[in-house]
Design a protein around this motif. Structure first.
Motif, PDB file in Angstrom:
ATOM      1  N   HIS A   1     -26.927 -25.840 -15.309  1.00  0.00           N
ATOM      2  CA  HIS A   1     -25.521 -25.424 -15.227  1.00  0.00           C
ATOM      3  C   HIS A   1     -24.642 -26.582 -15.704  1.00  0.00           C
ATOM      4  CE1 HIS A   1     -21.791 -23.811 -13.795  1.00  0.00           C
ATOM      5  NE2 HIS A   1     -22.389 -22.739 -13.290  1.00  0.00           N
ATOM      6  N   PRO A   2     -23.895 -26.412 -16.793  1.00  0.00           N
ATOM      7  CA  PRO A   2     -23.156 -27.541 -17.360  1.00  0.00           C
ATOM      8  C   PRO A   2     -22.059 -28.090 -16.440  1.00  0.00           C
ATOM      9  CG  PRO A   2     -22.572 -25.489 -18.465  1.00  0.00           C
ATOM     10  CD  PRO A   2     -23.722 -25.178 -17.585  1.00  0.00           C
TER      11      PRO A   2
ATOM     12  N   ALA B   1     -29.886 -35.978 -10.430  1.00  0.00           N
ATOM     13  CA  ALA B   1     -30.386 -34.975 -11.357  1.00  0.00           C
ATOM     14  C   ALA B   1     -30.025 -33.575 -10.876  1.00  0.00           C
ATOM     15  CB  ALA B   1     -31.896 -35.107 -11.499  1.00  0.00           C
ATOM     16  N   VAL B   2     -29.710 -32.699 -11.821  1.00  0.00           N
ATOM     17  CA  VAL B   2     -29.488 -31.284 -11.523  1.00  0.00           C
ATOM     18  C   VAL B   2     -30.813 -30.561 -11.641  1.00  0.00           C
ATOM     19  CG1 VAL B   2     -28.314 -29.190 -12.274  1.00  0.00           C
ATOM     20  CG2 VAL B   2     -27.121 -31.378 -12.350  1.00  0.00           C
ATOM     21  N   VAL B   3     -31.151 -29.791 -10.627  1.00  0.00           N
ATOM     22  CA  VAL B   3     -32.423 -29.060 -10.641  1.00  0.00           C
ATOM     23  C   VAL B   3     -32.272 -27.841 -11.549  1.00  0.00           C
ATOM     24  CG1 VAL B   3     -34.109 -27.819  -9.255  1.00  0.00           C
ATOM     25  CG2 VAL B   3     -32.953 -29.830  -8.311  1.00  0.00           C
ATOM     26  N   PRO B   4     -33.056 -27.746 -12.630  1.00  0.00           N
ATOM     27  CA  PRO B   4     -32.961 -26.584 -13.516  1.00  0.00           C
ATOM     28  C   PRO B   4     -33.473 -25.324 -12.818  1.00  0.00           C
ATOM     29  CG  PRO B   4     -34.095 -28.430 -14.578  1.00  0.00           C
ATOM     30  CD  PRO B   4     -34.018 -28.743 -13.115  1.00  0.00           C
ATOM     31  N   VAL B   5     -33.020 -24.176 -13.296  1.00  0.00           N
ATOM     32  CA  VAL B   5     -33.423 -22.898 -12.702  1.00  0.00           C
ATOM     33  C   VAL B   5     -33.856 -21.957 -13.818  1.00  0.00           C
ATOM     34  CG1 VAL B   5     -31.060 -22.012 -12.775  1.00  0.00           C
ATOM     35  CG2 VAL B   5     -32.714 -21.013 -11.189  1.00  0.00           C
ATOM     36  N   ASP B   6     -34.892 -21.164 -13.543  1.00  0.00           N
ATOM     37  CA  ASP B   6     -35.343 -20.140 -14.487  1.00  0.00           C
ATOM     38  C   ASP B   6     -34.553 -18.862 -14.234  1.00  0.00           C
ATOM     39  OD1 ASP B   6     -37.191 -21.940 -15.412  1.00  0.00           O
ATOM     40  OD2 ASP B   6     -38.876 -21.094 -14.304  1.00  0.00           O
ATOM     41  N   LEU B   7     -33.987 -18.282 -15.282  1.00  0.00           N
ATOM     42  CA  LEU B   7     -33.218 -17.046 -15.185  1.00  0.00           C
ATOM     43  C   LEU B   7     -33.953 -15.964 -15.957  1.00  0.00           C
ATOM     44  CD1 LEU B   7     -29.645 -18.489 -15.888  1.00  0.00           C
ATOM     45  CD2 LEU B   7     -30.743 -18.143 -13.670  1.00  0.00           C
ATOM     46  N   ILE B   8     -34.443 -14.949 -15.250  1.00  0.00           N
ATOM     47  CA  ILE B   8     -35.266 -13.923 -15.899  1.00  0.00           C
ATOM     48  C   ILE B   8     -34.834 -12.533 -15.443  1.00  0.00           C
ATOM     49  CG2 ILE B   8     -37.593 -12.993 -16.226  1.00  0.00           C
ATOM     50  CD1 ILE B   8     -38.666 -15.817 -15.774  1.00  0.00           C
ATOM     51  N   LEU B   9     -34.404 -11.706 -16.388  1.00  0.00           N
ATOM     52  CA  LEU B   9     -34.174 -10.278 -16.215  1.00  0.00           C
ATOM     53  C   LEU B   9     -34.984  -9.562 -17.292  1.00  0.00           C
ATOM     54  CD1 LEU B   9     -30.306  -9.976 -15.640  1.00  0.00           C
ATOM     55  CD2 LEU B   9     -32.100  -9.539 -13.967  1.00  0.00           C
ATOM     56  N   PRO B  10     -36.010  -8.819 -16.915  1.00  0.00           N
ATOM     57  CA  PRO B  10     -36.881  -8.199 -17.927  1.00  0.00           C
ATOM     58  C   PRO B  10     -36.180  -7.185 -18.819  1.00  0.00           C
ATOM     59  CG  PRO B  10     -37.953  -8.249 -15.785  1.00  0.00           C
ATOM     60  CD  PRO B  10     -36.523  -8.614 -15.560  1.00  0.00           C
ATOM     61  N   GLY B  11     -35.088  -6.571 -18.309  1.00  0.00           N
ATOM     62  CA  GLY B  11     -34.381  -5.616 -19.144  1.00  0.00           C
ATOM     63  C   GLY B  11     -34.843  -4.198 -18.911  1.00  0.00           C
TER      64      GLY B  11
ATOM     65  N   LYS C   1     -24.324 -16.841 -10.267  1.00  0.00           N
ATOM     66  CA  LYS C   1     -23.257 -17.216 -11.196  1.00  0.00           C
ATOM     67  C   LYS C   1     -23.814 -17.697 -12.531  1.00  0.00           C
ATOM     68  CE  LYS C   1     -19.874 -18.429  -7.619  1.00  0.00           C
ATOM     69  NZ  LYS C   1     -19.042 -19.508  -7.030  1.00  0.00           N
ATOM     70  N   SER C   2     -25.013 -18.267 -12.505  1.00  0.00           N
ATOM     71  CA  SER C   2     -25.629 -18.740 -13.752  1.00  0.00           C
ATOM     72  C   SER C   2     -25.930 -17.571 -14.687  1.00  0.00           C
ATOM     73  CB  SER C   2     -26.909 -19.514 -13.445  1.00  0.00           C
ATOM     74  OG  SER C   2     -26.628 -20.704 -12.738  1.00  0.00           O
ATOM     75  N   PHE C   3     -26.350 -16.430 -14.126  1.00  0.00           N
ATOM     76  CA  PHE C   3     -26.565 -15.250 -14.962  1.00  0.00           C
ATOM     77  C   PHE C   3     -25.261 -14.844 -15.647  1.00  0.00           C
ATOM     78  CE2 PHE C   3     -30.466 -14.469 -12.440  1.00  0.00           C
ATOM     79  CZ  PHE C   3     -31.340 -14.134 -13.472  1.00  0.00           C
ATOM     80  N   GLY C   4     -24.177 -14.842 -14.882  1.00  0.00           N
ATOM     81  CA  GLY C   4     -22.888 -14.502 -15.477  1.00  0.00           C
ATOM     82  C   GLY C   4     -22.447 -15.510 -16.517  1.00  0.00           C
ATOM     83  N   LEU C   5     -22.719 -16.788 -16.245  1.00  0.00           N
ATOM     84  CA  LEU C   5     -22.307 -17.836 -17.172  1.00  0.00           C
ATOM     85  C   LEU C   5     -23.029 -17.719 -18.511  1.00  0.00           C
ATOM     86  CD1 LEU C   5     -20.770 -20.411 -17.835  1.00  0.00           C
ATOM     87  CD2 LEU C   5     -22.587 -21.714 -16.727  1.00  0.00           C
ATOM     88  N   VAL C   6     -24.344 -17.525 -18.478  1.00  0.00           N
ATOM     89  CA  VAL C   6     -25.074 -17.445 -19.746  1.00  0.00           C
ATOM     90  C   VAL C   6     -24.678 -16.195 -20.528  1.00  0.00           C
ATOM     91  CG1 VAL C   6     -27.023 -18.807 -18.899  1.00  0.00           C
ATOM     92  CG2 VAL C   6     -27.092 -16.319 -18.667  1.00  0.00           C
ATOM     93  N   ALA C   7     -24.359 -15.104 -19.807  1.00  0.00           N
ATOM     94  CA  ALA C   7     -23.894 -13.900 -20.496  1.00  0.00           C
ATOM     95  C   ALA C   7     -22.570 -14.155 -21.203  1.00  0.00           C
ATOM     96  CB  ALA C   7     -23.767 -12.743 -19.506  1.00  0.00           C
ATOM     97  N   MET C   8     -21.664 -14.905 -20.545  1.00  0.00           N
ATOM     98  CA  MET C   8     -20.387 -15.238 -21.165  1.00  0.00           C
ATOM     99  C   MET C   8     -20.565 -16.239 -22.302  1.00  0.00           C
ATOM    100  SD  MET C   8     -17.917 -13.460 -20.093  1.00  0.00           S
ATOM    101  CE  MET C   8     -16.735 -14.421 -21.029  1.00  0.00           C
ATOM    102  N   MET C   9     -21.504 -17.166 -22.158  1.00  0.00           N
ATOM    103  CA  MET C   9     -21.750 -18.140 -23.217  1.00  0.00           C
ATOM    104  C   MET C   9     -22.194 -17.436 -24.502  1.00  0.00           C
ATOM    105  SD  MET C   9     -23.574 -21.188 -21.005  1.00  0.00           S
ATOM    106  CE  MET C   9     -23.649 -22.437 -22.321  1.00  0.00           C
ATOM    107  N   VAL C  10     -22.992 -16.395 -24.358  1.00  0.00           N
ATOM    108  CA  VAL C  10     -23.422 -15.633 -25.536  1.00  0.00           C
ATOM    109  C   VAL C  10     -22.231 -14.905 -26.155  1.00  0.00           C
ATOM    110  CG1 VAL C  10     -24.746 -13.598 -26.250  1.00  0.00           C
ATOM    111  CG2 VAL C  10     -25.835 -15.395 -24.911  1.00  0.00           C
ATOM    112  N   LYS C  11     -21.392 -14.311 -25.324  1.00  0.00           N
ATOM    113  CA  LYS C  11     -20.220 -13.604 -25.850  1.00  0.00           C
ATOM    114  C   LYS C  11     -19.280 -14.554 -26.582  1.00  0.00           C
ATOM    115  CE  LYS C  11     -18.399 -10.312 -23.176  1.00  0.00           C
ATOM    116  NZ  LYS C  11     -18.806  -8.976 -23.657  1.00  0.00           N
TER     117      LYS C  11
END
Length: 222
Positions: free
Chosen positions: A64-65, A83-93, A114-124
């Motif tokens: 998360h930036p 250090a920020v602990v990274p997280v795996d974000l997985i939605l199979p679809g 919130k990370s799911f929402g953030l990456v979705a907005m980053m793509v947009k």
């Protein structure tokens, strides 16, 4: 007199060129945004994801930036690396409509949501995805394009409306369901609900949460 003539000619030239200057400024602003996105990706070692329309998210070791920047500021003041602990974000679809995250308090559930929402907005917005390249595996990074991102996070209780915490949450969820039911294109939608069923006793909250999830699934089948 000469100064006045020069001034009038300069003003006339500026007026004639005003539209061209406006177009140039617009083009420069767009270029500035493009270079800012590229600079962000280079600074954060970002990844350009694969993008589809199936509602998939597959990111290994997302960082998360905003959290990383906060940690950097803290470590700069105290002189210790945090250090920020990274997280795996997985939605199979397709075929998988719901992801439920549970765990203890302070375990990072809301941050993951919130990370799911953030990456979705980053793509947009056309921003590269921030990940820990040293820890990331070889799986491709995938973030599909979500046409709508609907969020109900936090307590929206209003004293002026004489609403309890539960009623405020239910009213917000009712509005969200109405937005989901509104006619739109067939693009994927991302719905983020935090502490669904909260604000009342666990038995009633569980029943409310189940009914709301079932309603959302029936509205937007995959």
């Amino acid at each position: 007199i000469v100064e006045s003539q020069i001034t009038r000619k300069l003003i006339a030239s500026m007026i004639r060129a005003a539209q061209d200057v406006q177009h140039a400024m617009h083009a420069l602003s767009r270029l500035d945004v493009v270079f800012a996105r590229a600079s962000f990706g280079c600074d954060w070692d970002g990844v350009i994801p694969e993008i589809g329309k199936e509602g998939r998210v597959h990111i290994e070791k997302f960082v998360h930036p905003v959290l990383a920047l906060e940690k950097e500021v803290i470590s700069g003041h105290e002189g210790n690396a945090i250090a920020v602990v990274p997280v795996d974000l997985i939605l199979p679809g397709k075929g998988y409509q719901t992801l439920m995250i549970s765990g203890p308090n302070g375990g990072g559930k809301t941050l993951a949501l919130k990370s799911f929402g953030l990456v979705a907005m980053m793509v947009k917005l056309g921003l590269p995805i921030t990940t820990s390249r040293s820890l990331r595996g070889n799986s491709p990074t995938i973030v599909d394009f979500f046409e709508d991102i609907l969020v109900e996070v936090g307590d929206s209780q209003s004293i002026s409306k004489q609403e309890s915490t539960l009623m405020a949450r239910l009213n917000a969820l009712a509005s969200l369901i109405q937005n989901m039911s509104a006619p739109s294109s067939n693009g994927a939608k991302l719905v983020l609900l935090d502490e669904l069923g909260g604000g009342t006793d666990p038995v009633a909250g569980s029943a409310l949460a189940q009914s709301i999830l079932e309603k959302l699934i029936s509205i937007s089948p995959m």
